[in-house]
Design a protein around this motif. Sequence first.
Motif, PDB file in Angstrom:
ATOM      1  N   PHE A  96      84.053  44.663   2.781  1.00 12.00           N
ATOM      2  CA  PHE A  96      83.062  43.627   2.465  1.00 12.00           C
ATOM      3  C   PHE A  96      82.692  42.841   3.716  1.00 12.00           C
ATOM      4  O   PHE A  96      81.515  42.555   3.971  1.00 12.00           O
ATOM      5  CB  PHE A  96      83.615  42.690   1.385  1.00 12.00           C
ATOM      6  N   TRP A  97      83.704  42.473   4.524  1.00  7.89           N
ATOM      7  CA  TRP A  97      83.428  41.736   5.760  1.00  7.89           C
ATOM      8  C   TRP A  97      82.675  42.613   6.759  1.00  7.89           C
ATOM      9  O   TRP A  97      81.799  42.116   7.478  1.00  7.89           O
ATOM     10  CB  TRP A  97      84.729  41.250   6.382  1.00  7.89           C
ATOM     11  N   ASP A  98      82.995  43.884   6.825  1.00 10.69           N
ATOM     12  CA  ASP A  98      82.308  44.777   7.764  1.00 10.69           C
ATOM     13  C   ASP A  98      80.837  44.938   7.407  1.00 10.69           C
ATOM     14  O   ASP A  98      79.965  44.931   8.293  1.00 10.69           O
ATOM     15  CB  ASP A  98      82.996  46.151   7.771  1.00 10.69           C
ATOM     16  N   LEU A  99      80.544  45.063   6.112  1.00 17.59           N
ATOM     17  CA  LEU A  99      79.159  45.253   5.697  1.00 17.59           C
ATOM     18  C   LEU A  99      78.324  43.980   5.837  1.00 17.59           C
ATOM     19  O   LEU A  99      77.095  44.061   5.953  1.00 17.59           O
ATOM     20  CB  LEU A  99      79.105  45.723   4.235  1.00 17.59           C
ATOM     21  N   ASN A 100      78.967  42.825   5.816  1.00 17.09           N
ATOM     22  CA  ASN A 100      78.252  41.554   5.882  1.00 17.09           C
ATOM     23  C   ASN A 100      78.512  40.811   7.182  1.00 17.09           C
ATOM     24  O   ASN A 100      78.440  39.574   7.218  1.00 17.09           O
ATOM     25  CB  ASN A 100      78.643  40.669   4.691  1.00 17.09           C
ATOM     26  N   ALA A 101      78.830  41.545   8.253  1.00  5.90           N
ATOM     27  CA  ALA A 101      78.989  40.912   9.554  1.00  5.90           C
ATOM     28  C   ALA A 101      77.673  40.278  10.005  1.00  5.90           C
ATOM     29  O   ALA A 101      76.594  40.634   9.522  1.00  5.90           O
ATOM     30  CB  ALA A 101      79.467  41.942  10.573  1.00  5.90           C
ATOM     31  N   LYS A 102      77.753  39.333  10.938  1.00  7.15           N
ATOM     32  CA  LYS A 102      76.559  38.573  11.327  1.00  7.15           C
ATOM     33  C   LYS A 102      75.448  39.485  11.845  1.00  7.15           C
ATOM     34  O   LYS A 102      74.296  39.358  11.437  1.00  7.15           O
ATOM     35  CB  LYS A 102      76.931  37.527  12.383  1.00  7.15           C
ATOM     36  N   LEU A 103      75.779  40.377  12.762  1.00  4.37           N
ATOM     37  CA  LEU A 103      74.775  41.243  13.371  1.00  4.37           C
ATOM     38  C   LEU A 103      75.112  42.702  13.125  1.00  4.37           C
ATOM     39  O   LEU A 103      75.121  43.532  14.051  1.00  4.37           O
ATOM     40  CB  LEU A 103      74.670  40.948  14.871  1.00  4.37           C
ATOM     41  N   VAL A 104      75.422  43.032  11.871  1.00  2.00           N
ATOM     42  CA  VAL A 104      75.705  44.420  11.519  1.00  2.00           C
ATOM     43  C   VAL A 104      74.440  45.254  11.728  1.00  2.00           C
ATOM     44  O   VAL A 104      73.315  44.768  11.592  1.00  2.00           O
ATOM     45  CB  VAL A 104      76.193  44.495  10.053  1.00  2.00           C
ATOM     46  N   GLU A 105      74.613  46.519  12.057  1.00  2.00           N
ATOM     47  CA  GLU A 105      73.458  47.369  12.362  1.00  2.00           C
ATOM     48  C   GLU A 105      72.565  47.574  11.138  1.00  2.00           C
ATOM     49  O   GLU A 105      71.339  47.448  11.208  1.00  2.00           O
ATOM     50  CB  GLU A 105      73.943  48.722  12.890  1.00  2.00           C
ATOM     51  N   VAL A 106      73.175  47.903   9.991  1.00  2.00           N
ATOM     52  CA  VAL A 106      72.417  48.098   8.749  1.00  2.00           C
ATOM     53  C   VAL A 106      72.981  47.139   7.698  1.00  2.00           C
ATOM     54  O   VAL A 106      74.099  47.343   7.217  1.00  2.00           O
ATOM     55  CB  VAL A 106      72.498  49.549   8.254  1.00  2.00           C
ATOM     56  N   PRO A 107      72.264  46.110   7.305  1.00  2.00           N
ATOM     57  CA  PRO A 107      72.781  45.164   6.310  1.00  2.00           C
ATOM     58  C   PRO A 107      72.693  45.731   4.897  1.00  2.00           C
ATOM     59  O   PRO A 107      72.094  46.781   4.657  1.00  2.00           O
ATOM     60  CB  PRO A 107      71.857  43.956   6.478  1.00  2.00           C
ATOM     61  N   THR A 108      73.291  45.030   3.977  1.00  2.00           N
ATOM     62  CA  THR A 108      73.230  45.436   2.570  1.00  2.00           C
ATOM     63  C   THR A 108      71.869  45.078   1.975  1.00  2.00           C
ATOM     64  O   THR A 108      71.166  44.186   2.463  1.00  2.00           O
ATOM     65  CB  THR A 108      74.335  44.744   1.766  1.00  2.00           C
ATOM     66  N   ARG A 109      71.523  45.775   0.906  1.00  2.00           N
ATOM     67  CA  ARG A 109      70.223  45.539   0.272  1.00  2.00           C
ATOM     68  C   ARG A 109      70.149  44.140  -0.338  1.00  2.00           C
ATOM     69  O   ARG A 109      69.110  43.482  -0.285  1.00  2.00           O
ATOM     70  CB  ARG A 109      69.983  46.607  -0.813  1.00  2.00           C
ATOM     71  N   MET A 110      71.254  43.674  -0.906  1.00  2.00           N
ATOM     72  CA  MET A 110      71.259  42.346  -1.500  1.00  2.00           C
ATOM     73  C   MET A 110      70.986  41.286  -0.436  1.00  2.00           C
ATOM     74  O   MET A 110      70.282  40.295  -0.669  1.00  2.00           O
ATOM     75  CB  MET A 110      72.614  42.077  -2.173  1.00  2.00           C
ATOM     76  N   ARG A 111      71.516  41.496   0.760  1.00  2.00           N
ATOM     77  CA  ARG A 111      71.307  40.546   1.851  1.00  2.00           C
ATOM     78  C   ARG A 111      69.850  40.530   2.306  1.00  2.00           C
ATOM     79  O   ARG A 111      69.274  39.462   2.542  1.00  2.00           O
ATOM     80  CB  ARG A 111      72.235  40.921   3.012  1.00  2.00           C
ATOM     81  N   VAL A 112      69.233  41.702   2.407  1.00  2.00           N
ATOM     82  CA  VAL A 112      67.833  41.778   2.834  1.00  2.00           C
ATOM     83  C   VAL A 112      66.919  41.203   1.760  1.00  2.00           C
ATOM     84  O   VAL A 112      65.926  40.523   2.065  1.00  2.00           O
ATOM     85  CB  VAL A 112      67.458  43.243   3.155  1.00  2.00           C
ATOM     86  N   GLU A 113      67.222  41.449   0.492  1.00  2.00           N
ATOM     87  CA  GLU A 113      66.406  40.885  -0.589  1.00  2.00           C
ATOM     88  C   GLU A 113      66.479  39.365  -0.605  1.00  2.00           C
ATOM     89  O   GLU A 113      65.519  38.693  -0.985  1.00  2.00           O
ATOM     90  CB  GLU A 113      66.869  41.448  -1.927  1.00  2.00           C
ATOM     91  N   ARG A 114      67.603  38.834  -0.175  1.00  2.00           N
ATOM     92  CA  ARG A 114      67.749  37.382  -0.164  1.00  2.00           C
ATOM     93  C   ARG A 114      66.835  36.725   0.871  1.00  2.00           C
ATOM     94  O   ARG A 114      66.459  35.569   0.723  1.00  2.00           O
ATOM     95  CB  ARG A 114      69.208  37.024   0.136  1.00  2.00           C
ATOM     96  N   TRP A 115      66.456  37.455   1.912  1.00  2.00           N
ATOM     97  CA  TRP A 115      65.531  36.903   2.911  1.00  2.00           C
ATOM     98  C   TRP A 115      64.176  36.577   2.298  1.00  2.00           C
ATOM     99  O   TRP A 115      63.459  35.715   2.797  1.00  2.00           O
ATOM    100  CB  TRP A 115      65.337  37.899   4.057  1.00  2.00           C
ATOM    101  N   ALA A 116      63.824  37.244   1.219  1.00  2.00           N
ATOM    102  CA  ALA A 116      62.528  37.016   0.570  1.00  2.00           C
ATOM    103  C   ALA A 116      62.558  35.843  -0.396  1.00  2.00           C
ATOM    104  O   ALA A 116      61.509  35.471  -0.943  1.00  2.00           O
ATOM    105  CB  ALA A 116      62.089  38.286  -0.164  1.00  2.00           C
ATOM    106  N   PHE A 117      63.728  35.239  -0.645  1.00  2.00           N
ATOM    107  CA  PHE A 117      63.809  34.102  -1.560  1.00  2.00           C
ATOM    108  C   PHE A 117      63.035  32.908  -0.994  1.00  2.00           C
ATOM    109  O   PHE A 117      62.203  32.316  -1.662  1.00  2.00           O
ATOM    110  CB  PHE A 117      65.257  33.717  -1.819  1.00  2.00           C
ATOM    111  N   ASN A 118      63.365  32.534   0.231  1.00  2.00           N
ATOM    112  CA  ASN A 118      62.659  31.452   0.920  1.00  2.00           C
ATOM    113  C   ASN A 118      62.913  31.573   2.416  1.00  2.00           C
ATOM    114  O   ASN A 118      63.767  32.358   2.859  1.00  2.00           O
ATOM    115  CB  ASN A 118      63.096  30.068   0.396  1.00  2.00           C
TER     116      ASN A 118
END
Length: 490
Positions: free
Chosen positions: A282-304
């Motif tokens: 979980f920590w590896d996938l959600n690192a600050k500057l991970v190469e490929v982020p999770t889909r949930m994280r990218v979708e959250r960028w569209a919230f605001n």
Amino acid sequence: MTVTRLDQGQRYRPRMAFLKKVEALMMEMQNPDTGIKTQTQTLTITSIPHAVAGNDIVQWILQRLQIDQEEALHLGDQFVKYGYIYPLLEPKNLTLKPDGSLYRFQTPYFWPVQSWSADDTDYAIYLAKKNIKRKGILEEYEKEHYYMLNQKINYKWDFVIMQAKEQYKAGKERKKEDRYALDCQERAYWLVNRAPPGMIDALEYGIDRVTDPNENKVNQKKTMDAYRRDIMYYQQAIMKPRVKSSVSLGGLVKYSEQFLSNDPFVSGCLPSNPWITDDPEFWDLNAKLVEVPTRMRVERWAFNFSELIRDPKGRQNFQIFLKKEFSGENLGFWEACEDLKYGDQSKVKEKAEEIYKLFLAPGARRWINIDGTTMGITVKGLKHPHRYVLDAAQTHIYMLMKKDSYGRYLKSPVYKEMLAKAVVPRETVKKSSGFPFGRRQLPSSPSPVILRQLEEEAKAREAATTVDITQVMSKLDRRSQLKKEQPPPK
């Protein structure tokens, strides 16, 4: 209503405004006609003049302000904590007791509303005098302050010791009751102005204030600069949106529904909870500057926009888009302002000058486009730089990116490509490695109260059913016949 001013923290750091109201109440409390009656009270073997009981203070507040007992006690307790009243029985404990404990009113010269603040030299003289009186026996925090002040004002330490000795000699010549009252008064004053560790500092002002609440505005002529600040204040107050409570609650519900899937406590986290399974994926996938982020994280960028700009990976992706639009200097300036706010205090001046030369100076290499009013406020503040000197320009650039660039970013191929290649981790269930605080699935059992109620209801139903007498008699006759037909025992 609070309106954030653009020149926040550049003008005043005054005493708290409400203390003026407390001061008026204290003057009324000491009025010889309508205030609290003071009298000479006996304390151990000493008679203290002009003393009042804690119960009398609470009763006066009750009658004067028409409030309940709890509020009156709390308000009186605040009077003691702010140094308007000091205790005589327990000088170290700045609390108001609603009993016969004795208190005295502090001299108005030592009230917190005075424009002067407690000086290190005066505190050093007080500690030196206390050190002489107690022959080196001080509290631990007082020893630390004593040694620290010795190093800080070592150039005039001889003067400090001389003053302490003179005050100690003058105190010995006073009467016993006066000497005791002055000792309590001085100790309470320094407990308020130099709060020991673990005690709440009542005179902590927090952030710098924009206006001076203590200035007398009756006979004071305002300058053009003061009128400009007032105009800016009222303009921002008019533009501040006002909504009904129902609308605010609806917005809160909408926000909760939007972030429901991103709440690890409610919806869980993928691929597994690292605090229970000891799986670091979980920590590896959600690192600050991970190469490929999770889909949930990218979708959250569209919230605001704030969700995008708070995420380091989101800012990195947003910077790629801005460079394609030839406006990457906007995000660079915003990040530089954040570094100035939360960076090292010793480098604030140096960083502020570098930011000005890089982004704001005429002909700067990464010049940003801001309006003339904001530029004037910023340049004026840079004459005395501090952490928040660039807040006006940073807010302007933030709103520019939010209203102009953010909408185009969400529709751009940069964001869509990142969303397409984002990973969706699969849920994995791993055996807990000795984690004793995991939630265990226990078999549910009904409450004893419910079981008792069910038993009583069953008994009531059984008692309420009608009984057929003929059936009961036939059963008895059949049992008697069986008994007669049985052979006698041999």
